[in-house]
Scaffold this active site. Structure first.
Site, PDB file in Angstrom:
ATOM      1  N   ARG A 171       0.915  -1.073  -0.218  1.00 26.87           N
ATOM      2  CA  ARG A 171      -0.359  -0.057   0.024  1.00 26.87           C
ATOM      3  C   ARG A 171       0.817   1.802  -0.039  1.00 26.87           C
ATOM      4  NH1 ARG A 171      -2.780  -3.029  -1.239  1.00 26.87           N
ATOM      5  NH2 ARG A 171      -5.087  -4.031  -0.253  1.00 26.87           N
ATOM      6  N   SER A 248     -11.392  -0.692   1.701  1.00 25.77           N
ATOM      7  CA  SER A 248     -10.364  -0.765   3.408  1.00 25.77           C
ATOM      8  C   SER A 248     -10.276   0.533   3.912  1.00 25.77           C
ATOM      9  CB  SER A 248      -9.502  -1.871   3.122  1.00 25.77           C
ATOM     10  OG  SER A 248      -9.811  -3.728   2.793  1.00 25.77           O
ATOM     11  N   GLU A 354      -6.827   4.130   4.886  1.00 24.97           N
ATOM     12  CA  GLU A 354      -6.177   3.745   3.585  1.00 24.97           C
ATOM     13  C   GLU A 354      -6.080   4.898   2.799  1.00 24.97           C
ATOM     14  OE1 GLU A 354      -6.441  -0.169   2.466  1.00 24.97           O
ATOM     15  OE2 GLU A 354      -7.323   0.803   0.506  1.00 24.97           O
TER      16      GLU A 354
HETATM   17  C1  LIG Z   1     -15.238  -0.825  -2.754  1.00 28.65           C
HETATM   18  C2  LIG Z   1     -13.927  -1.633  -3.577  1.00 28.65           C
HETATM   19  C3  LIG Z   1     -12.975  -1.673  -2.953  1.00 28.65           C
HETATM   20  C4  LIG Z   1     -11.952  -1.377  -2.903  1.00 28.65           C
HETATM   21  N1  LIG Z   1     -11.054  -2.790  -3.320  1.00 28.65           N
HETATM   22  C5  LIG Z   1      -9.342  -2.937  -3.361  1.00 28.65           C
HETATM   23  C6  LIG Z   1      -8.440  -3.520  -3.024  1.00 28.65           C
HETATM   24  O1  LIG Z   1      -9.302  -4.652  -2.990  1.00 28.65           O
HETATM   25  N2  LIG Z   1      -7.544  -2.915  -2.759  1.00 28.65           N
HETATM   26  C7  LIG Z   1      -7.359  -2.333  -3.161  1.00 28.65           C
HETATM   27  O2  LIG Z   1      -5.532  -1.764  -3.210  1.00 28.65           O
HETATM   28  N3  LIG Z   1      -7.468  -0.662  -3.054  1.00 28.65           N
HETATM   29  C8  LIG Z   1      -8.431  -0.930  -2.888  1.00 28.65           C
HETATM   30  N4  LIG Z   1     -10.059   0.035  -3.317  1.00 28.65           N
HETATM   31  C9  LIG Z   1      -9.133   1.256  -2.771  1.00 28.65           C
HETATM   32  C10 LIG Z   1      -9.561   2.290  -4.316  1.00 28.65           C
HETATM   33  O3  LIG Z   1      -9.568   2.091  -5.272  1.00 28.65           O
HETATM   34  C11 LIG Z   1      -7.766   2.199  -4.970  1.00 28.65           C
HETATM   35  O4  LIG Z   1      -6.897   2.393  -4.374  1.00 28.65           O
HETATM   36  C12 LIG Z   1      -7.809   2.506  -6.143  1.00 28.65           C
HETATM   37  O5  LIG Z   1      -6.740   2.764  -7.210  1.00 28.65           O
HETATM   38  C13 LIG Z   1      -8.199   4.666  -6.595  1.00 28.65           C
HETATM   39  O6  LIG Z   1      -8.386   4.915  -7.862  1.00 28.65           O
HETATM   40  P1  LIG Z   1      -9.187   6.699  -8.386  1.00 28.65           P
HETATM   41  O7  LIG Z   1      -9.374   6.734  -9.419  1.00 28.65           O
HETATM   42  O8  LIG Z   1     -10.114   6.112  -7.353  1.00 28.65           O
HETATM   43  O9  LIG Z   1      -8.236   7.308  -7.069  1.00 28.65           O
HETATM   44  P2  LIG Z   1      -8.377   8.207  -6.002  1.00 28.65           P
HETATM   45  O10 LIG Z   1      -9.302   7.691  -5.103  1.00 28.65           O
HETATM   46  O11 LIG Z   1      -9.220   9.389  -6.711  1.00 28.65           O
HETATM   47  O12 LIG Z   1      -7.316   9.250  -5.537  1.00 28.65           O
HETATM   48  C14 LIG Z   1      -6.375   8.479  -4.564  1.00 28.65           C
HETATM   49  C15 LIG Z   1      -5.117   8.597  -4.184  1.00 28.65           C
HETATM   50  O13 LIG Z   1      -4.545   8.535  -5.605  1.00 28.65           O
HETATM   51  C16 LIG Z   1      -3.620   9.845  -6.181  1.00 28.65           C
HETATM   52  N5  LIG Z   1      -4.005   9.815  -7.600  1.00 28.65           N
HETATM   53  C17 LIG Z   1      -4.909   9.718  -8.208  1.00 28.65           C
HETATM   54  N6  LIG Z   1      -4.762  10.239  -9.530  1.00 28.65           N
HETATM   55  C18 LIG Z   1      -3.364  10.587  -9.524  1.00 28.65           C
HETATM   56  C19 LIG Z   1      -2.755  10.558 -10.949  1.00 28.65           C
HETATM   57  N7  LIG Z   1      -2.912   9.980 -12.011  1.00 28.65           N
HETATM   58  N8  LIG Z   1      -1.902  10.637 -10.063  1.00 28.65           N
HETATM   59  C20 LIG Z   1      -0.738  11.050  -8.922  1.00 28.65           C
HETATM   60  N9  LIG Z   1      -1.930  10.882  -7.864  1.00 28.65           N
HETATM   61  C21 LIG Z   1      -2.878  10.173  -7.918  1.00 28.65           C
HETATM   62  C22 LIG Z   1      -4.787  10.868  -5.067  1.00 28.65           C
HETATM   63  O14 LIG Z   1      -4.206  12.540  -4.942  1.00 28.65           O
HETATM   64  C23 LIG Z   1      -5.279  10.206  -4.012  1.00 28.65           C
HETATM   65  O15 LIG Z   1      -4.457  10.329  -3.477  1.00 28.65           O
HETATM   66  C24 LIG Z   1     -11.373  -0.314  -2.817  1.00 28.65           C
HETATM   67  C25 LIG Z   1     -11.726   0.884  -3.088  1.00 28.65           C
HETATM   68  C26 LIG Z   1     -13.481   0.670  -3.633  1.00 28.65           C
HETATM   69  C27 LIG Z   1     -14.466   1.667  -3.259  1.00 28.65           C
END
Ligand SMILES: Cc1cc2nc3c(=O)[nH]c(=O)nc-3n(C[C@H](O)[C@H](O)[C@H](O)COP(=O)(O)OP(=O)(O)OC[C@H]3O[C@@H](n4cnc5c(N)ncnc54)[C@H](O)[C@@H]3O)c2cc1C
Length: 365
Positions: A171, A248, A354
């Site tokens: 992570r 999580s 997280e």
């Molecule tokens: C139902 C559910 C299940 C999930 N299961 C998992 C799992 O199994 N494993 C896991 O690891 N995670 C899981 N997650 C967490 C999440 O989906 C991941 O962390 C995902 O990668 C976040 O993507 P996002 O585009 O929504 O990022 P965001 O939520 O928009 O951003 C997350 C972080 O990344 C940064 N960021 C986003 N895009 C960029 C970019 N292009 N450049 C630099 N920084 C950036 C943001 O500033 C922020 O700090 C889950 C979430 C949900 C809601």
């Protein structure tokens, strides 16, 4: 990738809750939709001229926005495009930051490219996936990343970082640690295994396929992962309750064996473990141990379905905090503190949240 002449769209006072999976939080002072990397210097200049801090948003599935909102500029990454780098066998693929992660996984599975099938069903964008080195069911994205194209926010210089330079851990990467707020991820290049056999290295998946004589293919593994995730409320397409979460809410703590031993003793002293019972633990790199945060949350008294006002613990997964309808960000912070304090006092263990907390004061997190 480039849309000639595409104008940069900047809106003012944009509510962020609809852009997050938790569905809470106030407005951003400005929101820029980034559809091409050439638009980023202009957007950064706009923010600089107004002394606005900048925050990068992907799909908002790992962000808790404060009720007060964000007094800066949000860059919403909407750059699209997928390019096979080796047409011959499709082994290397480069993917733009704004592509949806699970759409990319589906495409890999359709093309029989192994390496990301266990990461099926994770919401969000490709650009955010390396930030916390997404992982699930025995795979991590860092296993298949070759390089990442980034823009340095200070200099606007574009760089290619190798997987090693990204400092991946559980992570963790430089993007959420030493290089936080420095880089914007533009593209991620992957190396996948054409017709590779899926690796079943996780108990839930082993259970799912137990008794089968033939090894499952990657399409079957993807379907199995999605099914298991659905049963835990860990996909966003479900219609049942508990779907407004950030996945999580706490990371699984990784500790030295001695520290884990102390926590096991304190759990036993406080009657959370029978004398014959051991603390559940998994092996982690560097001879360390990974403790399941979910176990501590439940043993500290926050069972599945626990509620506090409009928020609560998912009825299907003890690590997911959910918006049960009409919640405010403050309620998530209160529940988070309550859980952390109880786990700390019962076990001497500090849980780390997280999701990224946006627009909060230092002491809230
Ligand atoms: C139902 C559910 C299940 C999930 N299961 C998992 C799992 O199994 N494993 C896991 O690891 N995670 C899981 N997650 C967490 C999440 O989906 C991941 O962390 C995902 O990668 C976040 O993507 P996002 O585009 O929504 O990022 P965001 O939520 O928009 O951003 C997350 C972080 O990344 C940064 N960021 C986003 N895009 C960029 C970019 N292009 N450049 C630099 N920084 C950036 C943001 O500033 C922020 O700090 C889950 C979430 C949900 C809601």
């Amino acid at each position: 990738m480039k849309k000639p002449g595409a104008a940069l769209s900047i809106r003012e006072n944009v509510p962020l809750a609809p852009y997050t999976t938790l569905g809470v939080g106030g407005a951003a002072r400005f929101l820029a939709s980034i559809r091409h990397e050439d638009q980023i210097p202009e957007a950064l200049e706009f923010a600089r001229a107004r002394a606005c801090p900048v925050f990068v948003f992907g799909g908002g599935s790992n962000i808790l926005v404060s009720d007060a909102g964000y007094p800066g500029m949000v860059f919403r990454m909407e750059i699209r495009g997928i390019w096979p780098l080796d047409e011959e066998n499709g082994e290397f693929i480069s993917v733009a930051a704004g592509e949806m992660w699970d759409g990319f996984v589906q495409r890999c599975v359709d093309q029989n490219l192994a390496g990301v099938e266990c990461l099926s069903g994770i919401p969000g964008t490709v650009g955010a996936a390396p930030v916390q080195n997404i992982g699930a069911y025995g795979q991590e994205i860092s296993d298949v990343i070759v390089s990442i194209r980034v823009l340095d926010r200070e200099t606007c210089a574009i760089q290619e970082l190798s997987g090693r330079e990204c400092g991946f851990n559980y992570r963790e990467s430089i993007f959420n640690s030493t290089g936080r707020d420095r880089y914007i991820i533009l593209k991620v290049a992957f190396s996948l295994r054409p017709f590779g056999r899926p690796r079943i290295r996780y108990t839930d998946l082993e259970e799912y396929f137990r008794g089968r004589s033939k090894a499952p293919n990657i399409g079957e593994v993807r379907r199995a992962v999605v099914k298991i995730r659905e049963s835990k409320g860990m996909v966003l397409n479900g219609t049942e309750g508990d779907i407004k979460s950030a996945g999580s809410f706490f990371k699984n703590p990784i500790l030295e064996p001695g520290e884990a031993g102390k926590i096991e003793n304190s759990a036993r002293d406080r009657g959370h473990l029978a004398s014959t019972e051991n603390l559940p633990r998994l092996a982690a790199p560097g001879d360390r141990v990974k403790l399941p945060a979910a176990w501590f949350v439940e043993r500290a008294g926050f069972q599945k379905g626990y509620t506090l006002g409009n928020v609560g613990v998912s009825s299907r997964h003890p690590l997911a905090l959910v918006n049960n309808g009409g919640a405010q960000a403050r309620e998530f912070i209160d529940l988070m503190h309550r859980i952390r304090e109880k786990v700390q006092s019962e076990f001497g263990l500090a849980l780390v949240p997280e999701p990224t907390l946006l627009g909060f004061l230092e002491h809230d997190g």
